[in-house]
Write a protein that holds these residues in place. Structure first.
Motif, PDB file in Angstrom:
ATOM      1  N   ARG A 277      24.762   1.343  10.575  1.00  0.00           N
ATOM      2  CA  ARG A 277      23.893   0.059  10.410  1.00  0.00           C
ATOM      3  C   ARG A 277      22.458   0.289  10.657  1.00  0.00           C
ATOM      4  O   ARG A 277      22.034   0.485  11.378  1.00  0.00           O
ATOM      5  CB  ARG A 277      24.371  -1.191  11.355  1.00  0.00           C
ATOM      6  N   ILE A 278      21.933   0.212   9.486  1.00  0.00           N
ATOM      7  CA  ILE A 278      20.790   0.767   9.202  1.00  0.00           C
ATOM      8  C   ILE A 278      19.586  -0.176   8.922  1.00  0.00           C
ATOM      9  O   ILE A 278      19.662  -1.328   8.086  1.00  0.00           O
ATOM     10  CB  ILE A 278      20.694   1.714   7.829  1.00  0.00           C
ATOM     11  N   LEU A 279      18.762  -0.405   9.609  1.00  0.00           N
ATOM     12  CA  LEU A 279      17.707  -1.408   9.561  1.00  0.00           C
ATOM     13  C   LEU A 279      16.270  -0.325   9.023  1.00  0.00           C
ATOM     14  O   LEU A 279      15.637   0.435   9.755  1.00  0.00           O
ATOM     15  CB  LEU A 279      17.218  -1.920  10.985  1.00  0.00           C
ATOM     16  N   CYS A 280      15.901  -0.875   7.600  1.00  0.00           N
ATOM     17  CA  CYS A 280      14.745  -0.055   7.151  1.00  0.00           C
ATOM     18  C   CYS A 280      13.601  -1.071   7.370  1.00  0.00           C
ATOM     19  O   CYS A 280      13.561  -2.437   7.004  1.00  0.00           O
ATOM     20  CB  CYS A 280      14.979  -0.124   5.439  1.00  0.00           C
ATOM     21  N   VAL A 281      12.539  -0.548   7.968  1.00  0.00           N
ATOM     22  CA  VAL A 281      11.331  -1.297   8.133  1.00  0.00           C
ATOM     23  C   VAL A 281      10.460  -1.403   6.758  1.00  0.00           C
ATOM     24  O   VAL A 281       9.998  -0.335   6.406  1.00  0.00           O
ATOM     25  CB  VAL A 281      10.530  -0.604   9.244  1.00  0.00           C
ATOM     26  N   HIS A 282      10.177  -2.739   6.467  1.00  0.00           N
ATOM     27  CA  HIS A 282       9.247  -2.638   5.178  1.00  0.00           C
ATOM     28  C   HIS A 282       8.019  -3.080   5.730  1.00  0.00           C
ATOM     29  O   HIS A 282       7.479  -3.956   6.289  1.00  0.00           O
ATOM     30  CB  HIS A 282       9.789  -3.961   4.671  1.00  0.00           C
ATOM     31  N   THR A 283       7.204  -1.915   5.949  1.00  0.00           N
ATOM     32  CA  THR A 283       5.646  -1.645   6.524  1.00  0.00           C
ATOM     33  C   THR A 283       4.596  -2.346   5.583  1.00  0.00           C
ATOM     34  O   THR A 283       3.531  -2.329   5.924  1.00  0.00           O
ATOM     35  CB  THR A 283       5.600  -0.388   6.664  1.00  0.00           C
ATOM     36  N   GLY A 284       5.023  -3.117   4.453  1.00  0.00           N
ATOM     37  CA  GLY A 284       4.045  -3.758   3.464  1.00  0.00           C
ATOM     38  C   GLY A 284       3.270  -2.781   2.552  1.00  0.00           C
ATOM     39  O   GLY A 284       3.999  -2.178   1.995  1.00  0.00           O
ATOM     40  N   GLY A 285       2.104  -3.165   2.559  1.00  0.00           N
ATOM     41  CA  GLY A 285       1.343  -2.119   1.583  1.00  0.00           C
ATOM     42  C   GLY A 285       1.349  -2.557   0.208  1.00  0.00           C
ATOM     43  O   GLY A 285       1.150  -1.854  -0.594  1.00  0.00           O
ATOM     44  N   LEU A 286       1.765  -3.747   0.104  1.00  0.00           N
ATOM     45  CA  LEU A 286       1.962  -4.040  -1.594  1.00  0.00           C
ATOM     46  C   LEU A 286       0.741  -4.101  -2.200  1.00  0.00           C
ATOM     47  O   LEU A 286       0.623  -4.039  -3.608  1.00  0.00           O
ATOM     48  CB  LEU A 286       2.774  -5.607  -1.742  1.00  0.00           C
ATOM     49  N   GLN A 287      -0.560  -4.445  -1.728  1.00  0.00           N
ATOM     50  CA  GLN A 287      -1.698  -4.374  -2.299  1.00  0.00           C
ATOM     51  C   GLN A 287      -1.753  -2.674  -3.041  1.00  0.00           C
ATOM     52  O   GLN A 287      -2.573  -2.684  -3.992  1.00  0.00           O
ATOM     53  CB  GLN A 287      -2.805  -4.626  -1.510  1.00  0.00           C
ATOM     54  N   GLY A 288      -1.359  -1.882  -2.423  1.00  0.00           N
ATOM     55  CA  GLY A 288      -1.467  -0.548  -3.079  1.00  0.00           C
ATOM     56  C   GLY A 288      -0.629  -0.534  -4.513  1.00  0.00           C
ATOM     57  O   GLY A 288      -0.781   0.586  -5.203  1.00  0.00           O
ATOM     58  N   ASN A 289       0.131  -1.433  -4.972  1.00  0.00           N
ATOM     59  CA  ASN A 289       0.812  -1.568  -6.189  1.00  0.00           C
ATOM     60  C   ASN A 289      -0.135  -1.919  -7.333  1.00  0.00           C
ATOM     61  O   ASN A 289       0.099  -1.823  -8.477  1.00  0.00           O
ATOM     62  CB  ASN A 289       1.904  -2.400  -6.418  1.00  0.00           C
ATOM     63  N   GLU A 290      -1.396  -2.366  -7.073  1.00  0.00           N
ATOM     64  CA  GLU A 290      -2.158  -2.799  -7.937  1.00  0.00           C
ATOM     65  C   GLU A 290      -2.370  -2.056  -9.173  1.00  0.00           C
ATOM     66  O   GLU A 290      -2.571  -2.653 -10.360  1.00  0.00           O
ATOM     67  CB  GLU A 290      -3.513  -3.103  -7.112  1.00  0.00           C
ATOM     68  N   SER A 291      -2.594  -0.557  -8.926  1.00  0.00           N
ATOM     69  CA  SER A 291      -2.974  -0.014 -10.201  1.00  0.00           C
ATOM     70  C   SER A 291      -1.594   0.438 -10.887  1.00  0.00           C
ATOM     71  O   SER A 291      -1.969   0.805 -12.097  1.00  0.00           O
ATOM     72  CB  SER A 291      -3.299   1.780  -9.675  1.00  0.00           C
ATOM     73  N   VAL A 292      -0.367  -0.030 -10.541  1.00  0.00           N
ATOM     74  CA  VAL A 292       0.649   0.071 -11.434  1.00  0.00           C
ATOM     75  C   VAL A 292       1.412  -1.412 -11.698  1.00  0.00           C
ATOM     76  O   VAL A 292       2.427  -1.242 -12.202  1.00  0.00           O
ATOM     77  CB  VAL A 292       1.761   1.015 -10.843  1.00  0.00           C
ATOM     78  N   LYS A 293       0.757  -2.451 -11.644  1.00  0.00           N
ATOM     79  CA  LYS A 293       1.206  -3.858 -11.807  1.00  0.00           C
ATOM     80  C   LYS A 293       1.745  -3.944 -12.773  1.00  0.00           C
ATOM     81  O   LYS A 293       2.693  -4.808 -13.280  1.00  0.00           O
ATOM     82  CB  LYS A 293       0.375  -4.683 -11.182  1.00  0.00           C
ATOM     83  N   ALA A 294       0.969  -3.258 -14.094  1.00  0.00           N
ATOM     84  CA  ALA A 294       1.391  -3.496 -15.629  1.00  0.00           C
ATOM     85  C   ALA A 294       2.891  -2.940 -15.618  1.00  0.00           C
ATOM     86  O   ALA A 294       3.532  -3.352 -16.568  1.00  0.00           O
ATOM     87  CB  ALA A 294       0.531  -2.929 -16.379  1.00  0.00           C
ATOM     88  N   LEU A 295       3.272  -2.101 -14.868  1.00  0.00           N
ATOM     89  CA  LEU A 295       4.696  -1.567 -14.801  1.00  0.00           C
ATOM     90  C   LEU A 295       5.713  -2.100 -14.381  1.00  0.00           C
ATOM     91  O   LEU A 295       6.887  -1.630 -14.302  1.00  0.00           O
ATOM     92  CB  LEU A 295       4.405   0.111 -14.591  1.00  0.00           C
ATOM     93  N   LEU A 296       5.243  -2.940 -13.234  1.00  0.00           N
ATOM     94  CA  LEU A 296       6.285  -3.370 -12.379  1.00  0.00           C
ATOM     95  C   LEU A 296       6.686  -4.734 -12.971  1.00  0.00           C
ATOM     96  O   LEU A 296       5.977  -5.673 -13.621  1.00  0.00           O
ATOM     97  CB  LEU A 296       5.397  -3.673 -11.131  1.00  0.00           C
ATOM     98  N   GLU A 297       8.111  -5.108 -12.776  1.00  0.00           N
ATOM     99  CA  GLU A 297       8.384  -6.441 -13.206  1.00  0.00           C
ATOM    100  C   GLU A 297       8.373  -7.619 -12.084  1.00  0.00           C
ATOM    101  O   GLU A 297       9.035  -8.548 -11.911  1.00  0.00           O
ATOM    102  CB  GLU A 297       9.905  -6.211 -13.878  1.00  0.00           C
TER     103      GLU A 297
END
Ligand code: PLP
Length: 298
Positions: A277-297
């Motif tokens: 049973r695996i718990l993956c920690v989502h450590t955030g950092g979503l602001q780092g997607n700014e430079s690729v946001k046009a490629l993300l849905e």
């Protein structure tokens, strides 16, 4: 600004189509949700540093980061919130020519940015350089890059309280290893902690971490760096879009996407026991997607 933290972290079960029949459960600890800017692990690493500065009445916080640094923006926002003067030493004098959205936000939060050459930045832990900074910024508390100090580790230990004992494995991304070390030390030894390093040859960190994390139930992996720190390719971005479509979890391109990609390959390679049973920690950092946001849905 939203209070810090703004929201309690919570555990979200992933869609079981993603991991069956390899393991029994995979869930994510959504630390990315604790605050819109001071997100993920960064808040936990900062909170003891901030408490220390407030408790000792020091003049401010000085820290370090690159032009996309999650730590720098989190420090700037948290210092603004607590009314603590903040100085950010930024890697690369070219970074001042056109400020990245991250640095613009730092300025917006009142952080004073000091741009230094890469060569100077490389001396960020040298004692003579630190002494020069102490002279230039008297009574500022100097926090290493990434919040990597004992206060950072102690703050990260608090993340363990959100991890129930039913999980056999805990997965977390590793930059400086501060969060990893705090978690490993605070969790019971029976819970294995796996760290995913998103840079080439990142497992060298194992040697640095060994004295900080004496118990043996941990391992670092550096196979999923996608060309190096901050690098990405269409395969990774496609994975992020698919992951979001299936689980409604936005991953960040620098850390958590590479970790989850790696976990998927590990599932297929059968490295986890079926009952895991695996718990993956989502450590955030979503602001780092700014430079690729046009490629993300998302
Ligand atoms: C900073 C960061 C990490 C790495 O944390 P360390 O404590 O430096 O190892 C992992 N994930 C995200 C999203 C981060 O912003």
């Amino acid at each position: 600004m939203a209070t810090i933290p703004d929201k309690e972290p919570y555990i979200q079960a992933l869609n079981e189509d993603w991991y069956r029949p390899h393991v029994s459960n995979i869930s994510m600890l959504r630390l990315d949700e604790v605050h819109p800017v001071v997100s993920g692990n960064k808040w936990y690493k900062l909170k003891e540093n901030i408490a220390h500065v407030r408790g000792t009445g020091q003049a401010g916080i000085l820290t370090f980061g690159g032009a996309y640094s999650n730590h720098l923006i989190a420090t700037a926002a948290a210092c603004k919130y607590y009314n603590i003067p903040a100085v950010g030493i930024v890697r690369g004098t070219y970074a001042q020519e056109v400020l990245t959205p991250t640095l613009q936000a730092c300025v917006h939060y009142g952080m004073r940015l000091v741009f230094v050459t890469r060569e100077e930045y490389a001396r960020k832990t040298a004692s003579d350089y630190i002494n020069d900074l102490r002279t230039a910024y008297p009574d500022y508390f100097i926090v290493p890059e990434g919040g990597a100090n004992e206060w950072g580790r102690r703050g990260a230990e608090a993340i363990a309280q959100y991890i129930p004992p039913e999980f056999t494995h805990v997965a977390v991304s590793v930059g400086t290893g501060t969060t990893f070390a705090g978690l490993r030390n605070a969790l019971p030894e029976v819970q294995t902690v796996y760290g995913y390093v998103p840079m080439k040859n990142g497992t060298y960190l194992s040697e640095e971490l060994r004295p900080l994390v004496p118990d043996k139930h941990w391992q670092l992996f550096d196979d999923w760096h996608f060309g190096g720190f901050g690098k990405h390719n269409p395969e990774l971005l496609g994975f992020m879009n698919d992951f979001h479509a299936l689980h409604h979890v936005p991953l960040d391109m620098v850390y958590t996407a590479k970790m989850m990609y790696g976990i998927r390959e590990q599932l297929q390679a059968g490295i986890f026991p079926k009952e895991a049973r695996i718990l993956c920690v989502h450590t955030g950092g979503l602001q780092g997607n700014e430079s690729v946001k046009a490629l993300l849905e998302y």
